[in-house]
Design a protein around this motif. Structure first.
Motif, PDB file in Angstrom:
ATOM      1  N   MET A  24       0.839  -1.156   0.000  1.00  0.00           N
ATOM      2  CA  MET A  24       0.000   0.000   0.000  1.00  0.00           C
ATOM      3  C   MET A  24       0.901   1.241   0.000  1.00  0.00           C
ATOM      4  SD  MET A  24      -2.667   1.742   2.761  1.00  0.00           S
ATOM      5  CE  MET A  24      -2.942   0.377   3.752  1.00  0.00           C
ATOM      6  N   GLN A  25       0.569   2.230  -0.813  1.00  0.00           N
ATOM      7  CA  GLN A  25       1.325   3.469  -0.868  1.00  0.00           C
ATOM      8  C   GLN A  25       0.484   4.588  -0.260  1.00  0.00           C
ATOM      9  OE1 GLN A  25       3.008   4.357  -4.602  1.00  0.00           O
ATOM     10  NE2 GLN A  25       4.044   6.160  -3.875  1.00  0.00           N
ATOM     11  N   LEU A  26       1.106   5.351   0.636  1.00  0.00           N
ATOM     12  CA  LEU A  26       0.418   6.455   1.290  1.00  0.00           C
ATOM     13  C   LEU A  26       0.722   7.762   0.579  1.00  0.00           C
ATOM     14  CD1 LEU A  26       1.164   5.561   5.013  1.00  0.00           C
ATOM     15  CD2 LEU A  26      -0.929   5.114   3.733  1.00  0.00           C
ATOM     16  N   LYS A  27      -0.283   8.601   0.467  1.00  0.00           N
ATOM     17  CA  LYS A  27      -0.092   9.919  -0.126  1.00  0.00           C
ATOM     18  C   LYS A  27       0.332  10.882   0.976  1.00  0.00           C
ATOM     19  CE  LYS A  27      -2.360  13.465  -2.811  1.00  0.00           C
ATOM     20  NZ  LYS A  27      -3.569  13.936  -3.461  1.00  0.00           N
ATOM     21  N   ASN A  28       1.370  11.671   0.714  1.00  0.00           N
ATOM     22  CA  ASN A  28       1.874  12.625   1.693  1.00  0.00           C
ATOM     23  C   ASN A  28       1.896  14.006   1.052  1.00  0.00           C
ATOM     24  OD1 ASN A  28       3.212  14.166   3.546  1.00  0.00           O
ATOM     25  ND2 ASN A  28       4.957  12.801   3.764  1.00  0.00           N
ATOM     26  N   ASP A  29       1.021  14.899   1.519  1.00  0.00           N
ATOM     27  CA  ASP A  29       0.965  16.261   0.997  1.00  0.00           C
ATOM     28  C   ASP A  29       1.740  17.243   1.875  1.00  0.00           C
ATOM     29  OD1 ASP A  29      -0.675  15.504  -1.120  1.00  0.00           O
ATOM     30  OD2 ASP A  29      -2.504  15.829   0.030  1.00  0.00           O
ATOM     31  N   TYR A  30       2.532  16.757   2.811  1.00  0.00           N
ATOM     32  CA  TYR A  30       3.247  17.617   3.739  1.00  0.00           C
ATOM     33  C   TYR A  30       4.712  17.719   3.352  1.00  0.00           C
ATOM     34  CZ  TYR A  30      -0.909  16.989   6.555  1.00  0.00           C
ATOM     35  OH  TYR A  30      -2.202  16.969   6.993  1.00  0.00           O
TER      36      TYR A  30
END
Length: 71
Positions: free
Chosen positions: A1-7
């Motif tokens: 699973m790949q997590l989205k990181n907008d930070y």
């Protein structure tokens, strides 16, 4: 699973915390230096001195205190 990181975080920063006077306590400013940033070296240490990469400096009306961290 790949997590989205907008930070995104800076490599270094200086943060100023300002606390208002309360009762008999005067106002207080706290500066936090992070990353490769450091406060200016106190004149009392001389031009050749350099602050440790990690440590604390307390500046008050009656002088300064330098301290390090133990790991």
């Amino acid at each position: 699973m790949q997590l989205k990181n907008d930070y995104s975080f800076p490599n270094a920063c200086t943060i100023r915390f300002q606390f208002a006077a309360k009762g008999s306590r005067p106002a207080l400013d706290i500066f936090w230096y992070d990353g490769s940033l450091k406060p200016p070296t106190p004149e009392e240490l001389g031009a050749e001195a350099e602050l440790d990469p990690e440590g604390m400096m307390f500046v008050g009306d009656k002088g300064k205190i330098l301290a390090g961290f133990s790991r």
